[in-house]
Design an enzyme around this catalytic site. Structure first.
Site, short mmCIF file in Angstrom:
data_model
loop_
_atom_site.label_atom_id
_atom_site.label_comp_id
_atom_site.label_asym_id
_atom_site.label_seq_id
_atom_site.Cartn_x
_atom_site.Cartn_y
_atom_site.Cartn_z
N ASP A 48 123.61 -25.58 26.38
CA ASP A 48 124.18 -24.70 25.34
C ASP A 48 123.85 -25.22 23.96
OD1 ASP A 48 125.72 -22.91 23.95
OD2 ASP A 48 127.64 -23.57 24.77
N GLU A 52 127.47 -21.72 15.43
CA GLU A 52 127.94 -20.76 16.43
C GLU A 52 129.18 -21.26 17.15
OE1 GLU A 52 128.59 -18.75 20.20
OE2 GLU A 52 128.01 -20.85 19.99
N GLU A 53 129.24 -22.58 17.36
CA GLU A 53 130.35 -23.15 18.16
C GLU A 53 131.66 -23.20 17.39
OE1 GLU A 53 130.18 -23.50 21.18
OE2 GLU A 53 128.16 -24.05 21.80
#
Ligand SMILES: *[C@@H]1O[C@H](CO)[C@@H](O)[C@H](O)[C@H]1NC(C)=O
Length: 418
Positions: free
Chosen positions: A142, A176-177
């Protein structure tokens, strides 16, 4: 990808020992294996925790430049917790010069930030690499697996002249996280018509492929999310005389019990809306009636539209608070969105539905969204984050197929228009 929950896969009881005892011979090594593994390793070797993505962006700038791609760094303001690091989205085009148009048939995108803590790159077992070799480390799934597979797939299609390079734009975003700031900023600058951004292009895409771990299946969409805090206000007093005070904890617990036992919405595609009570706080001592309490919730939204779905859930929760004790209970909400639909009707792909959040809803505009990538979410934020070489290579083939499908579909649409 933001994961909801971690499932434990108890493989030891289920996996047959024979699967380990008789490795199959590997005559299927693709020509790009070394390039793919080198790129993936270089990305994973750089610890690019959200807020500190600069080195990863500079690496990609150099790598893409060497591939003779046009590259641009888009500075992103540091967030509240952004630290002093410079942050950049990486914009790129598989053409030597940046195209003069801002309209592209396809955006290929993923993110370069990872969740903490940093875990070094590792290959196991050591020895010659086979398609069953496991590669682990933070970001190995990821989403650096997606980024690496996307780039190798695109380069391969460009060099075999299977596509027109000027149809494509690449975007690797930060953050994004955490807040999605990278994609949101890209989107805001691309779509805002405010005068002080007139120097930046108004990018438009017919389709967008987002890279996140979907086990090389095409995601038909993912649940929405909203998060909020419930505040409970009581009156302090001696615990021996409850009638003198009012317990903020008690009221809060009653409301949470109701929330957990209420149907907050469901749909066939996304299942049930689920509530995670992530943080509970309240009271000061066992023998004092608590004056205040609060609960932080993350709710995964399974029904309604992308624009409104979370609002329906918030309304239901607020109704419960009012019914439980409207004087004591109040709530604050931090935005969100309903379920996000992605295109998944493509021949040759298995499909799935995800329960995690992505950058898909953060890219504004009228485009078709596809969500696809190697590795599983079940390990993505864990200590054992990793994937097999064959998963990574499977994704290169998957991305190639998907890119060709998306471009082919548009060609058909265009011909239909003539
Ligand atoms: C959804 O909720 C219903 C009722 O609360 C339950 O019976 C069902 O098993 C749940 N579905 C899933 C997929 O968890």
């Amino acid at each position: 990808m933001k994961r909801i929950s971690q499932l434990l896969l108890l493989c030891s009881a289920l996996c047959s020992p024979a699967a380990y005892a008789t490795p199959t011979p590997h005559t299927d090594e693709p020509s790009y294996r070394q390039d793919l593994l080198d790129l993936h390793k270089s990305l994973v070797d750089i610890p690019s925790l959200s807020g500190a993505e600069e080195d990863a962006a500079l690496f990609l700038q150099k790598y893409l430049g060497e591939q003779n791609y046009a590259v641009e760094l888009q500075p992103i303001p540091a967030g509240l917790h952004g630290g002093s690091n410079a942050r950049y989205n990486v914009l790129a085009w598989p053409t030597a010069k940046k195209p003069s148009t801002a309209n592209f048939k396809l955006l290929i995108t993923s993110h370069i930030d990872v969740v903490p803590p940093y875990i070094p790159y590792k290959v196991s077992p050591s020895g010659p690499i086979t398609s069953d070799t496991l590669i682990s480390g933070r970001g190995s799934v990821d989403a650096k697996a997606s980024a690496a597979a996307q780039l190798i797939a695109l380069s391969s299609l460009v060099s075999s002249e299977s596509i027109s390079p000027e149809d494509i734009m690449l975007l690797f975003v930060v953050g994004e996280e955490t807040s999605g700031i990278g994609m949101k900023e890209f989107s805001r600058r691309s779509h805002s018509t405010s005068f002080f951004r007139s120097d930046e292009k108004q990018y438009r895409f017919h389709s967008a492929i987002f890279g996140e771990p979907t086990e090389n299946k095409l995601a038909c969409g993912h649940k929405g999310i909203t998060s909020g805090i419930i505040h409970s206000k009581g009156k302090a007093g001696h615990s021996g005389y409850p009638q003198l005070g009012k317990s903020a904890n008690e009221v809060l617990v009653r409301s949470l019990h109701s929330i957990l036992n209420t149907d907050l919405g469901s749909s066939e595609r996304y299942g049930n809306t689920t509530v995670n009570i992530g943080v509970l706080e309240g009271g000061v001592a066992a023998n004092v009636i608590p004056k205040s309490a609060s609960a932080k919730l993350a709710i995964r939204v399974a029904s309604g539209s992308q624009k409104e779905g979370h609002k329906d859930v918030i309304a239901k929760v607020e109704k419960i608070l009012k019914e439980t004790d409207g004087d004591a209970l109040s709530s604050e909400w931090f935005g969100g969105y309903g379920p996000v639909k992605c295109e998944c009707e493509v021949e040759g792909f298995e499909t799935m539905v995800a329960s995690y959040g992505t950058d898909v809803p953060n890219l504004e505009g009228e485009h078709k969204s596809y969500l696809y990538g190697p590795g599983t979410i079940l390990v993505a934020h864990g200590d054992d984050e990793g994937l097999k070489v064959k998963d990574l290579e499977g994704a290169v083939e998957g991305y190639k197929k998907l890119i060709l499908h998306v471009l082919g579909e548009q060609e058909e649409e265009e011909q239909g228009d003539l």
